[in-house]
Design a protein around this motif. Structure first.
Motif, PDB file in Angstrom:
ATOM      1  N   GLU A 195      36.550  35.332  38.850  1.00 41.33           N
ATOM      2  CA  GLU A 195      37.537  36.156  39.570  1.00 41.33           C
ATOM      3  C   GLU A 195      37.932  35.525  40.907  1.00 41.33           C
ATOM      4  OE1 GLU A 195      36.185  40.167  40.227  1.00 41.33           O
ATOM      5  OE2 GLU A 195      37.831  40.580  41.619  1.00 41.33           O
ATOM      6  N   HIS A 196      39.233  35.513  41.173  1.00 40.84           N
ATOM      7  CA  HIS A 196      39.751  34.990  42.442  1.00 40.84           C
ATOM      8  C   HIS A 196      41.222  35.347  42.584  1.00 40.84           C
ATOM      9  CE1 HIS A 196      41.065  32.048  39.457  1.00 40.84           C
ATOM     10  NE2 HIS A 196      42.009  31.667  40.316  1.00 40.84           N
ATOM     11  N   SER A 197      41.761  35.121  43.771  1.00 39.32           N
ATOM     12  CA  SER A 197      43.221  35.117  43.937  1.00 39.32           C
ATOM     13  C   SER A 197      43.601  33.672  44.244  1.00 39.32           C
ATOM     14  CB  SER A 197      43.638  36.036  45.086  1.00 39.32           C
ATOM     15  OG  SER A 197      43.130  35.536  46.303  1.00 39.32           O
ATOM     16  N   ASP A 198      44.860  33.322  44.002  1.00 41.26           N
ATOM     17  CA  ASP A 198      45.290  31.959  44.315  1.00 41.26           C
ATOM     18  C   ASP A 198      45.753  31.927  45.768  1.00 41.26           C
ATOM     19  OD1 ASP A 198      44.721  31.225  41.725  1.00 41.26           O
ATOM     20  OD2 ASP A 198      46.774  31.470  41.003  1.00 41.26           O
ATOM     21  N   PRO A 199      45.319  30.937  46.530  1.00 39.22           N
ATOM     22  CA  PRO A 199      45.627  30.953  47.965  1.00 39.22           C
ATOM     23  C   PRO A 199      47.070  30.580  48.320  1.00 39.22           C
ATOM     24  CG  PRO A 199      44.286  29.032  47.392  1.00 39.22           C
ATOM     25  CD  PRO A 199      44.374  29.873  46.165  1.00 39.22           C
ATOM     26  N   ARG A 252      44.255  39.415  41.761  1.00 41.52           N
ATOM     27  CA  ARG A 252      42.953  38.852  41.381  1.00 41.52           C
ATOM     28  C   ARG A 252      42.964  38.650  39.867  1.00 41.52           C
ATOM     29  NH1 ARG A 252      39.622  38.291  45.514  1.00 41.52           N
ATOM     30  NH2 ARG A 252      37.663  38.234  44.358  1.00 41.52           N
ATOM     31  N   HIS A 253      42.456  37.517  39.452  1.00 41.44           N
ATOM     32  CA  HIS A 253      42.496  37.185  38.027  1.00 41.44           C
ATOM     33  C   HIS A 253      41.323  36.284  37.677  1.00 41.44           C
ATOM     34  CE1 HIS A 253      44.722  34.100  40.245  1.00 41.44           C
ATOM     35  NE2 HIS A 253      44.373  33.243  39.296  1.00 41.44           N
ATOM     36  N   ARG A 254      41.105  36.091  36.383  1.00 47.66           N
ATOM     37  CA  ARG A 254      40.032  35.212  35.913  1.00 47.66           C
ATOM     38  C   ARG A 254      40.382  34.762  34.503  1.00 47.66           C
ATOM     39  NH1 ARG A 254      35.180  39.532  34.318  1.00 47.66           N
ATOM     40  NH2 ARG A 254      36.247  40.353  32.479  1.00 47.66           N
ATOM     41  N   TYR A 268      50.808  25.634  37.937  1.00 55.12           N
ATOM     42  CA  TYR A 268      51.503  24.995  39.059  1.00 55.12           C
ATOM     43  C   TYR A 268      51.307  25.920  40.256  1.00 55.12           C
ATOM     44  CZ  TYR A 268      55.386  24.137  42.256  1.00 55.12           C
ATOM     45  OH  TYR A 268      56.142  23.913  43.381  1.00 55.12           O
ATOM     46  N   PHE A 269      50.766  25.403  41.339  1.00 57.90           N
ATOM     47  CA  PHE A 269      50.544  26.187  42.549  1.00 57.90           C
ATOM     48  C   PHE A 269      51.552  25.724  43.596  1.00 57.90           C
ATOM     49  CE2 PHE A 269      46.444  25.540  40.418  1.00 57.90           C
ATOM     50  CZ  PHE A 269      46.029  26.850  40.223  1.00 57.90           C
ATOM     51  N   GLY A 270      52.542  26.563  43.895  1.00 58.33           N
ATOM     52  CA  GLY A 270      53.561  26.198  44.884  1.00 58.33           C
ATOM     53  C   GLY A 270      53.033  26.461  46.286  1.00 58.33           C
TER      54      GLY A 270
END
Ligand SMILES: C=C1C[C@]23C[C@@]1(O)CC[C@H]2[C@@]12CC[C@H](O)[C@@](C)(C(=O)O1)[C@H]2[C@@H]3C(=O)O
Ligand SMILES: O=C(O)CCC(=O)C(=O)O
Ligand SMILES: [Fe+2]
Length: 323
Positions: A195-199, A252-254, A268-270
């Motif tokens: 589990e996390h969020s993308d920064p 939040r996702h995993r 892809y993390f913008g």
């Protein structure tokens, strides 16, 4: 209830809830699409997009490049790519049933990797660059629609960051091998990516037709995302939560693995350049949100905090005003 066995064999009980997450058809009328995107970003921080116009061959080539890479023996993968990892996520003790390849999205990094991966000229570079360009364009289209839907007069407020030649955007292949069978408990899933969020600002993710991605709006309650290889899943990242003064939520996702088939996701993390100053524009201060919830910071500050923490730690709260 479902049982999730982590690699450390810690058993947790959790609730899985099936709900229809928003799917937005980008070919529909622009004002309607912009409103739907804003609604989904406020309610879920997550939505799927269809009819995105990224050519199928670009997606297939990228998937092929990923599967070809992961099919190599582990010793080769470790030698070939400095940003290849297996089971260890980040530097602070997080682990998961995943192997991955992280690319910093710049042409020179992709080109360098292309030479080492193929040991000579290869189409890895062409496949990855074409995908990166297409997905970046889609991310910009979505961010422009978000700004329009929010009523921000400068509709390129978010896109200027990721279009900047010094943008710190990333590409990531995640490969989840099928879990060993039988699993220790049944029904059960292995934790692939915790589990996390993308920064960053925004994440565009797609996978092959194997399930695994789940989002959480409430602690311990998980909503599975139905896999659709023709769609992209869009996650609001922490920076977009800050730049909308908390109107959008960073989801939040995993990823879990519970299938007989391998799953591969490509994210892809913008992100903005490291020196970009992150702050909500004045239009985001409204009667409902009469002051800035977060203080201004640079992406470098935020990234440093992110990398000093564990995957699931809350980092956004460190940047709240009055903290
Ligand atoms: C444990 C970690 C891995 C991560 C950096 C971190 O310290 C906390 C955030 C993690 C994350 C999640 C989203 C992306 O996959 C990622 C590349 C990112 O920017 O933040 C990863 C980081 C990583 O794997 O290096
Ligand atoms: O593989 C997935 O579906 C999720 C991966 C993810 O969240 C990430 O790479 O940050
Ligand atoms: Fe993520």
């Amino acid at each position: 209830m479902v049982i999730v066995a982590t690699p450390n064999s810690i058993i947790q009980t959790e609730k899985i809830v099936s709900i229809n997450l928003p799917t937005i058809d980008l070919s529909k009328e622009r004002t309607t699409v912009a409103k739907l995107i804003v609604k989904a970003s406020e309610e879920y921080g997550f939505f799927n997009v269809i009819n995105h116009r990224i050519p199928q061959h670009i997606i297939e080539n990228m998937e092929e490049a990923g599967f070809e890479f992961f099919a190599k023996p582990t010793s080769h993968k470790v030698k070939l790519a400095s940003n290849y990892g297996c089971k260890r996520i980040g530097f602070n003790g997080d682990v998961g049933e995943v192997e991955y390849l992280l690319l910093n999205g710049s042409d020179s990094h992709i080109a360098k990797l292309s030479t080492t991966i193929s040991n000579g000229p290869s189409d890895f570079r062409y496949k990855v660059s074409a995908y990166r360009d297409a997905v970046e364009e889609l991310a910009c289209e979505i961010l422009e629609l978000m700004a329009e839907g929010l009523g921000v007069p400068n509709t390129s407020i978010f896109t200027t960051f990721i279009k900047d030649p010094d943008s710190d955007s990333l590409l990531r292949f995640n490969h989840y091998p099928p879990p060993p069978s039988p699993l220790p408990t049944s029904p059960s899933s292995l934790l692939g990516f915790g589990e996390h969020s993308d920064p960053q600002i925004i994440t565009l993710l797609r996978s092959n037709d194997v399930s695994g991605l789940q989002i959480s709006l409430q602690h311990g309650v998980w909503i599975p995302v139905i896999p659709d290889p023709s769609a992209f899943s869009v996650n609001v990242g922490d920076l977009l939560q800050v730049m909308t003064n908390g109107r959008f939520v960073s989801v939040r996702h995993r990823a879990v693995s519970n299938s007989e088939k391998a799953r591969m996701s490509i994210a892809y993390f913008g992100a903005p350049p490291l020196n970009a100053r992150i702050v909500a524009p004045p239009e985001m201060v409204t009667p409902e949100r009469p002051s800035l919830l977060f203080r201004a910071f640079t992406w470098a500050d935020y990234k440093k905090a992110t990398y000093s923490l564990r995957l699931g730690d809350n980092r956004i709260d460190l940047f709240r005003n009055n903290k």
